[in-house]
Design a protein around this motif. Structure first.
Motif, PDB file in Angstrom:
ATOM      1  N   GLY A 294       0.426  -0.987   0.341  1.00  0.00           N
ATOM      2  CA  GLY A 294       0.332   0.110   0.163  1.00  0.00           C
ATOM      3  C   GLY A 294       0.813   1.253  -0.145  1.00  0.00           C
ATOM      4  N   ALA A 295       2.501   1.513  -1.044  1.00  0.00           N
ATOM      5  CA  ALA A 295       2.834   2.304  -1.177  1.00  0.00           C
ATOM      6  C   ALA A 295       1.749   3.586  -1.590  1.00  0.00           C
ATOM      7  CB  ALA A 295       3.718   2.095  -1.761  1.00  0.00           C
ATOM      8  N   PRO A 296       2.371   4.993  -0.685  1.00  0.00           N
ATOM      9  CA  PRO A 296       1.797   6.290  -1.639  1.00  0.00           C
ATOM     10  C   PRO A 296       1.667   6.774  -2.308  1.00  0.00           C
ATOM     11  CG  PRO A 296       3.264   6.485  -0.096  1.00  0.00           C
ATOM     12  CD  PRO A 296       3.171   5.270   0.660  1.00  0.00           C
ATOM     13  N   GLY A 297       0.683   6.851  -3.412  1.00  0.00           N
ATOM     14  CA  GLY A 297       0.984   7.867  -4.960  1.00  0.00           C
ATOM     15  C   GLY A 297       0.630   6.894  -5.541  1.00  0.00           C
ATOM     16  N   GLU A 298       0.009   7.973  -7.089  1.00  0.00           N
ATOM     17  CA  GLU A 298      -0.553   6.694  -8.007  1.00  0.00           C
ATOM     18  C   GLU A 298      -0.563   6.342  -8.946  1.00  0.00           C
ATOM     19  OE1 GLU A 298      -2.867  10.198  -8.699  1.00  0.00           O
ATOM     20  OE2 GLU A 298      -4.751   9.087  -6.787  1.00  0.00           O
ATOM     21  N   GLN A 299      -0.633   5.553  -9.948  1.00  0.00           N
ATOM     22  CA  GLN A 299       0.094   5.520 -11.010  1.00  0.00           C
ATOM     23  C   GLN A 299       0.342   6.692 -11.534  1.00  0.00           C
ATOM     24  OE1 GLN A 299       0.917   1.693 -11.860  1.00  0.00           O
ATOM     25  NE2 GLN A 299       1.596   2.927 -13.522  1.00  0.00           N
ATOM     26  N   ALA A 300       1.417   6.884 -11.864  1.00  0.00           N
ATOM     27  CA  ALA A 300       2.027   8.011 -12.751  1.00  0.00           C
ATOM     28  C   ALA A 300       1.223   8.001 -14.570  1.00  0.00           C
ATOM     29  CB  ALA A 300       2.598   8.562 -12.820  1.00  0.00           C
ATOM     30  N   SER A 301       1.492   6.987 -15.126  1.00  0.00           N
ATOM     31  CA  SER A 301       1.898   6.340 -16.840  1.00  0.00           C
ATOM     32  C   SER A 301       1.594   5.354 -17.068  1.00  0.00           C
ATOM     33  CB  SER A 301       3.579   6.995 -17.313  1.00  0.00           C
ATOM     34  OG  SER A 301       3.364   6.380 -18.405  1.00  0.00           O
ATOM     35  N   VAL A 302       0.884   5.341 -17.869  1.00  0.00           N
ATOM     36  CA  VAL A 302       0.209   4.070 -18.528  1.00  0.00           C
ATOM     37  C   VAL A 302       1.351   3.711 -19.746  1.00  0.00           C
ATOM     38  CG1 VAL A 302      -2.281   4.724 -18.741  1.00  0.00           C
ATOM     39  CG2 VAL A 302      -0.590   5.418 -20.576  1.00  0.00           C
ATOM     40  N   MET A 303       2.514   4.043 -19.959  1.00  0.00           N
ATOM     41  CA  MET A 303       3.483   3.765 -20.755  1.00  0.00           C
ATOM     42  C   MET A 303       4.692   2.806 -19.608  1.00  0.00           C
ATOM     43  SD  MET A 303       2.502   5.742 -23.211  1.00  0.00           S
ATOM     44  CE  MET A 303       1.890   6.585 -23.434  1.00  0.00           C
ATOM     45  N   GLY A 304       4.583   1.601 -20.366  1.00  0.00           N
ATOM     46  CA  GLY A 304       5.179  -0.005 -20.694  1.00  0.00           C
ATOM     47  C   GLY A 304       4.813  -1.060 -20.697  1.00  0.00           C
ATOM     48  N   ILE A 305       5.528  -2.294 -19.796  1.00  0.00           N
ATOM     49  CA  ILE A 305       4.801  -3.226 -20.052  1.00  0.00           C
ATOM     50  C   ILE A 305       3.847  -4.112 -19.611  1.00  0.00           C
ATOM     51  CG2 ILE A 305       5.317  -5.636 -20.757  1.00  0.00           C
ATOM     52  CD1 ILE A 305       7.829  -4.872 -21.730  1.00  0.00           C
ATOM     53  N   TRP A 306       2.630  -4.247 -19.669  1.00  0.00           N
ATOM     54  CA  TRP A 306       1.426  -4.969 -18.800  1.00  0.00           C
ATOM     55  C   TRP A 306       1.560  -5.981 -19.288  1.00  0.00           C
ATOM     56  CZ3 TRP A 306      -1.235  -1.141 -15.166  1.00  0.00           C
ATOM     57  CH2 TRP A 306      -0.917   0.205 -15.629  1.00  0.00           C
ATOM     58  N   ARG A 307       1.441  -6.845 -17.793  1.00  0.00           N
ATOM     59  CA  ARG A 307       1.490  -8.542 -17.969  1.00  0.00           C
ATOM     60  C   ARG A 307      -0.104  -8.734 -17.552  1.00  0.00           C
ATOM     61  NH1 ARG A 307       5.897  -9.877 -20.732  1.00  0.00           N
ATOM     62  NH2 ARG A 307       7.435  -9.173 -20.066  1.00  0.00           N
ATOM     63  N   THR A 308      -0.571 -10.600 -17.604  1.00  0.00           N
ATOM     64  CA  THR A 308      -1.410 -10.564 -17.039  1.00  0.00           C
ATOM     65  C   THR A 308      -0.721 -12.531 -16.291  1.00  0.00           C
ATOM     66  OG1 THR A 308      -2.102 -11.932 -19.293  1.00  0.00           O
ATOM     67  CG2 THR A 308      -3.321 -10.629 -18.261  1.00  0.00           C
ATOM     68  N   GLY A 309       0.561 -12.333 -16.361  1.00  0.00           N
ATOM     69  CA  GLY A 309       0.819 -13.733 -15.602  1.00  0.00           C
ATOM     70  C   GLY A 309       2.167 -13.812 -16.212  1.00  0.00           C
ATOM     71  N   SER A 316       0.809  -9.972 -22.500  1.00  0.00           N
ATOM     72  CA  SER A 316       1.249  -8.921 -22.301  1.00  0.00           C
ATOM     73  C   SER A 316       1.330  -7.601 -23.315  1.00  0.00           C
ATOM     74  CB  SER A 316       2.879  -9.152 -22.537  1.00  0.00           C
ATOM     75  OG  SER A 316       2.938 -10.130 -21.734  1.00  0.00           O
ATOM     76  N   LEU A 317       1.133  -6.511 -22.972  1.00  0.00           N
ATOM     77  CA  LEU A 317       0.802  -5.364 -23.629  1.00  0.00           C
ATOM     78  C   LEU A 317       1.416  -4.307 -23.218  1.00  0.00           C
ATOM     79  CD1 LEU A 317      -1.730  -3.426 -25.395  1.00  0.00           C
ATOM     80  CD2 LEU A 317      -2.234  -3.356 -23.207  1.00  0.00           C
ATOM     81  N   ARG A 318       1.985  -3.811 -24.529  1.00  0.00           N
ATOM     82  CA  ARG A 318       3.950  -3.033 -24.253  1.00  0.00           C
ATOM     83  C   ARG A 318       2.698  -1.408 -25.035  1.00  0.00           C
ATOM     84  NH1 ARG A 318       8.522  -0.781 -27.067  1.00  0.00           N
ATOM     85  NH2 ARG A 318       9.761  -0.468 -25.229  1.00  0.00           N
ATOM     86  N   LEU A 319       2.668  -0.575 -24.055  1.00  0.00           N
ATOM     87  CA  LEU A 319       2.266   0.903 -24.454  1.00  0.00           C
ATOM     88  C   LEU A 319       3.660   1.751 -24.726  1.00  0.00           C
ATOM     89  CD1 LEU A 319      -0.795   1.104 -22.229  1.00  0.00           C
ATOM     90  CD2 LEU A 319      -0.543   0.316 -24.458  1.00  0.00           C
ATOM     91  N   THR A 320       4.037   2.855 -25.299  1.00  0.00           N
ATOM     92  CA  THR A 320       4.721   3.727 -25.535  1.00  0.00           C
ATOM     93  C   THR A 320       4.263   4.803 -25.970  1.00  0.00           C
ATOM     94  OG1 THR A 320       4.779   3.002 -28.400  1.00  0.00           O
ATOM     95  CG2 THR A 320       6.252   1.342 -26.394  1.00  0.00           C
ATOM     96  N   PRO A 321       5.556   6.093 -25.875  1.00  0.00           N
ATOM     97  CA  PRO A 321       4.319   7.108 -25.660  1.00  0.00           C
ATOM     98  C   PRO A 321       4.610   8.109 -27.170  1.00  0.00           C
ATOM     99  CG  PRO A 321       6.926   6.999 -24.783  1.00  0.00           C
ATOM    100  CD  PRO A 321       6.537   5.472 -25.051  1.00  0.00           C
ATOM    101  N   ASP A 322       4.753   6.479 -28.295  1.00  0.00           N
ATOM    102  CA  ASP A 322       4.578   7.367 -29.391  1.00  0.00           C
ATOM    103  C   ASP A 322       2.810   7.050 -29.609  1.00  0.00           C
ATOM    104  OD1 ASP A 322       4.884   5.265 -29.924  1.00  0.00           O
ATOM    105  OD2 ASP A 322       6.140   4.950 -31.242  1.00  0.00           O
ATOM    106  N   GLY A 323       2.515   6.549 -28.733  1.00  0.00           N
ATOM    107  CA  GLY A 323       0.834   6.145 -28.789  1.00  0.00           C
ATOM    108  C   GLY A 323       0.808   4.376 -29.947  1.00  0.00           C
ATOM    109  N   ARG A 324       1.475   4.042 -29.831  1.00  0.00           N
ATOM    110  CA  ARG A 324       1.973   2.521 -30.304  1.00  0.00           C
ATOM    111  C   ARG A 324       1.722   0.984 -29.265  1.00  0.00           C
ATOM    112  NH1 ARG A 324       0.769   1.906 -34.917  1.00  0.00           N
ATOM    113  NH2 ARG A 324       2.073  -0.367 -35.358  1.00  0.00           N
TER     114      ARG A 324
END
Length: 518
Positions: A294-309, A316-324
């Motif tokens: 429960g560290a303080p703070g919020e999710q600051a950015s969506v950019m990166g790699i998201w995984r379900t396991g 896995s979903l990779r989101l990059t700053p260029d909107g790809r």
């Protein structure tokens, strides 16, 4: 019969996927066994109904093809202390909402199985994938299987020609509740592992695999936790029969990213891999849930790699700053094997909305069989809900760094299936510089046709255009795309990447792999 009673894993885990209101989840202890033919492999299983509806006519069994000789199989219900319940062998039972039932499952591989038509011929069979757990009546009147989670992965290896090592590990944390809690002030968490070898002597590698964006180091220790070896991402060791080994683990959250408590898939795995040319998997493994407490703070950015396991079926979903984006499932075992299956690439739009960030992904025209994805992110805990092909899964950001070092040499494969290291030295290779310059050879793969078996010479730049010569089609200044998929925790460099070369409506796809997968 050898029955291991170490502890009973009875956490009510959240499912990584769910249907209707039923959420049937299970966990195993240990998560892998390795035995010779005619020996028994046994594991504990806890099955929980974490949903709102009751489940009935539930059963645990193997595929019918494996229920008959040459293999033997049993299921026996136990109570929370591990004691057998009378007349509860292979019974059909109910699983009301909010309840958990406990079992011991055993299988005895027989020598004849290793030459059967079903399994094919080979020295090693993994029986784990042939277990079935399901209920035929649920609150919604449908058939519901016990939905898979990373915590529920099970490997039971039967060896037909040799006696293997059989490592039984237990992982403990300071909180003593099966959760590794990272201190929000220091970003550090601790765990210890004790492991006993009930099988044959073996040379092994103690490997660690963290779900989140974590640095994980371990050392072999004494029973009090004092290191006997330097800390590293992997620890080589030898274990004799009945020998016990201890390990001390330090986890650092280098990105200070959000790590919600999601025991179904946000976990730290430890594995005992055989140090040999045989890539059968782990001869012993276990895991523990991880959270940042429960560290303080919020999710600051969506950019990166998201995984379900962590497992092969995880998305896995990779989101990059260029909107790809790139959406894929991946398998990666550092130094051993890697592979991935591409779902689609495309563009995405993120729409902040206070407590929720909404994301919509639209696939490129080359992926006309994929409808893209939608997702929402809870900014308070960093949990993503990902919807793809009408399946809903939860995901967590595992790597927030999008600017990664790509320079290095890569082995090029035309397929996206799993591959083992070390690679054939005659496989085509390319060299990529830090600014994207590329040179070397790639397989000749004409669009929408099988590989020709020839090689092409590639040059140019991944971002401004590449040139191909010696191929079925000669191209100059052709558009290319490069997608890093996996990264070395030791060096930070890219170890697995996907490269596409576009020509009109045709597309060539290649997997790029670091030669040593490290």
């Amino acid at each position: 019969m050898r029955i291991l009673i170490l502890a009973l894993l009875s956490l009510s885990l959240g499912a990584s996927a769910y249907a209707q209101e039923e959420r049937l989840v299970r966990s195993f202890l240990p998560s892998s066994r390795s035995v010779a033919a005619d020996d028994w492999a046994t594991v504990f299983m806890a099955w929980t109904n974490a949903g709102d509806g009751n489940a009935a006519n539930c059963t645990i069994r193997m595929n019918p093809s494996q229920l008959t000789p040459p293999n033997d199989f049993f299921v026996h219900e136990i109570d929370e202390s591990g004691a057998f319940l009378l007349n509860q062998t292979r019974q059909v039972f109910d699983l009301p909402a909010g309840t958990t039932r406990h079992f011991i499952i055993g299988i005895q591989p027989r020598p004849g199985a290793f030459n059967s038509d079903w399994f094919g011929t080979g020295d090693v069979i993994n029986y784990g994938p042939y277990f079935y757990h399901y209920c035929t009546e649920t609150a919604s009147g449908t058939v519901s299987s016990a939905l898979g989670t990373d915590a529920a992965s099970l490997d039971i290896f039967g060896f037909g020609e040799r006696a293997p090592a059989d490592i039984l590990p237990v992982i403990v944390t300071p909180s003593g509740d099966g959760i590794l809690r990272i201190d929000p002030e220091t970003g550090i968490g601790l765990a210890s592992v004790a492991a006993m070898n009930l099988g044959a002597p073996a040379d092994l590698i103690f490997n660690l695999e963290a779900f989140a964006d974590l640095d994980v180091l371990a050392c072999r220790s004494d029973a009090n936790g004092a290191c006997l070896t330097p800390r590293g991402a992997a620890v080589p060791l030898s274990l004799a029969t009945n020998e016990i080994a201890y390990f001390s683990i330090v986890v650092r959250d280098r990105a200070r990213s959000r790590i919600p408590l999601a025991p179904a898939f946000v976990r730290l795995w430890v594995r005992f891999d055989e140090l040999s040319d045989t890539d059968i998997g782990s001869l012993g493994s276990t895991s523990v849930a991880v959270t940042d407490n429960g560290a303080p703070g919020e999710q600051a950015s969506v950019m990166g790699i998201w995984r379900t396991g962590l497992r092969n079926t995880a998305m896995s979903l990779r989101l990059t700053p260029d909107g790809r984006y790139i959406l894929y499932s991946s398998h990666y075992s550092p130094g051993r094997s890697a592979g991935y299956s591409l779902e689609s690439t495309g563009s995405f739009v993120a729409s902040p909305g206070g407590a929720i960030i909404s994301i919509a992904g639209t696939p490129d025209v080359e992926f006309d069989n994929d409808e893209g994805f939608s997702a929402t992110i809870n900014v308070s805990d960093g949990m993503m809900t990902l919807i793809h092909r009408q399946a809903t899964q939860r995901a967590v950001m595992t790597r927030s760094i999008t600017d990664v070092p790509i320079a290095g040499e890569y082995v090029v494969r035309e397929e996206t299936h799993s591959h083992r290291a070390p690679f054939d030295p005659d496989r085509p290779r390319v060299v990529i510089s830090a600014n994207g310059d590329i040179s070397g050879e790639i397989p000749d793969v004409p669009p929408n046709r099988p590989p020709t078996g020839d090689l092409c010479t590639i040059s140019g730049n991944l971002y401004s255009g590449i040139n191909l010569s010696g191929c079925s089609l000669t191209l100059n200044r052709q558009a290319a795309a490069y997608y890093p998929l996996e990264f070395s925790r030791e060096t930070g460099r890219v170890t697995v990447a996907h490269m596409t070369i576009l020509r009109g409506n045709g597309m060539r796809e290649f997997g790029l792999y670091a030669p040593d997968l490290r």
